[in-house]
Enzyme design. Structure first.
Site, PDB file in Angstrom:
ATOM      1  N   GLU A 152       1.009   3.816   1.921  1.00  8.28           N
ATOM      2  CA  GLU A 152       1.535   4.170   3.229  1.00  8.28           C
ATOM      3  C   GLU A 152       2.715   3.289   3.622  1.00  8.28           C
ATOM      4  O   GLU A 152       3.723   3.787   4.144  1.00  8.28           O
ATOM      5  CB  GLU A 152       0.449   4.044   4.313  1.00  8.28           C
ATOM      6  CG  GLU A 152      -0.776   4.890   4.065  1.00  8.28           C
ATOM      7  CD  GLU A 152      -1.873   4.200   3.264  1.00  8.28           C
ATOM      8  OE1 GLU A 152      -3.044   4.517   3.515  1.00  8.28           O
ATOM      9  OE2 GLU A 152      -1.564   3.354   2.397  1.00  8.28           O
TER      10      GLU A 152
ATOM     11  N   CYS B  11      -2.278  -0.410   7.498  1.00  9.52           N
ATOM     12  CA  CYS B  11      -1.472   0.801   7.387  1.00  9.52           C
ATOM     13  C   CYS B  11      -1.562   1.646   8.652  1.00  9.52           C
ATOM     14  O   CYS B  11      -0.565   2.225   9.088  1.00  9.52           O
ATOM     15  CB  CYS B  11      -1.900   1.599   6.165  1.00  9.52           C
ATOM     16  SG  CYS B  11      -1.537   0.722   4.624  1.00  9.52           S
TER      17      CYS B  11
ATOM     18  N   CYS C 246      -6.066   1.925   5.784  1.00  7.70           N
ATOM     19  CA  CYS C 246      -6.733   0.708   6.259  1.00  7.70           C
ATOM     20  C   CYS C 246      -6.142   0.307   7.610  1.00  7.70           C
ATOM     21  O   CYS C 246      -5.206   0.935   8.111  1.00  7.70           O
ATOM     22  CB  CYS C 246      -6.531  -0.411   5.248  1.00  7.70           C
ATOM     23  SG  CYS C 246      -4.819  -1.002   5.155  1.00  7.70           S
TER      24      CYS C 246
ATOM     25  N   HIS D 255       0.852  -1.189   0.000  1.00 11.62           N
ATOM     26  CA  HIS D 255       0.000   0.000   0.000  1.00 11.62           C
ATOM     27  C   HIS D 255       0.887   1.238   0.000  1.00 11.62           C
ATOM     28  O   HIS D 255       2.050   1.193   0.426  1.00 11.62           O
ATOM     29  CB  HIS D 255      -0.897   0.018   1.231  1.00 11.62           C
ATOM     30  CG  HIS D 255      -1.967  -1.024   1.212  1.00 11.62           C
ATOM     31  ND1 HIS D 255      -3.067  -0.970   2.036  1.00 11.62           N
ATOM     32  CD2 HIS D 255      -2.119  -2.153   0.472  1.00 11.62           C
ATOM     33  CE1 HIS D 255      -3.848  -2.015   1.808  1.00 11.62           C
ATOM     34  NE2 HIS D 255      -3.291  -2.754   0.866  1.00 11.62           N
TER      35      HIS D 255
END
Length: 167
Positions: A54, A85, A82, A52
């Protein structure tokens, strides 16, 4: 640079992710007023569910600083992180999180869950939402509208991308 300028940099990463066929989320990590790391979604490209924006930005920041504690760092993310993260933000000791738009289906920084401010955890991340929220949401809307227009889902893009890579 101000908050909007940093979020615009995260938006550049989100647009680059979209150009790669990735869900367009981007992130930048800032320390002492300058960007030290960038990230964009790469889950399809890398075939990695943890890739992701992040996580990519956190990894790059840790490498740039030479350690896993990112105290004194801020992260700007185009879409609410999410649970995975959000946990990484807590674990890395990120000081502040600036969010473009909320994620009402999977957001873990106030929408569905609030991992970054959970009092039971050893660190809480100061959070501000709504930085360029319209622009951040529009990037996502445009991406998914284009998928629907072409009669595709994000799974179709992944399947097509991976089958062409295997040839």
């Amino acid at each position: 640079m101000d908050k909007k300028a940093f979020m615009k940099e995260a938006l550049l990463e989100a647009r680059a992710a979209a150009a790669m066929g990735e869900v367009p989320v981007g992130a930048v990590v800032v320390k002492d007023g300058r960007i030290i790391a960038r990230g964009r979604n790469r889950t399809v490209t890398d075939r990695d569910p943890t890739a992701h924006a992040e996580i990519e930005a956190i990894r790059a920041a840790a490498k740039a600083l030479g350690g896993w504690r990112l105290t004194g760092c801020d992260i700007y993310v185009t879409c609410e992180p999410c649970a995975m993260c959000a946990g990484a933000l807590v674990w890395s000791r990120m000081a502040r999180l600036y969010i473009g738009c909320p994620d009402p289906k999977a957001g873990a920084c106030g929408s569905v869950l609030d991992v970054v401010r959970a009092p039971a955890l050893n660190h809480q991340v100061e959070t501000e939402t709504g930085i360029l929220s319209v622009e951040c949401a529009q990037v996502l809307k445009d991406f998914f509208r284009e998928l629907r227009r072409n009669g595709k889902s994000s799974r179709d893009i992944r399947a097509r991308k991976h089958s062409s890579e295997e040839r």
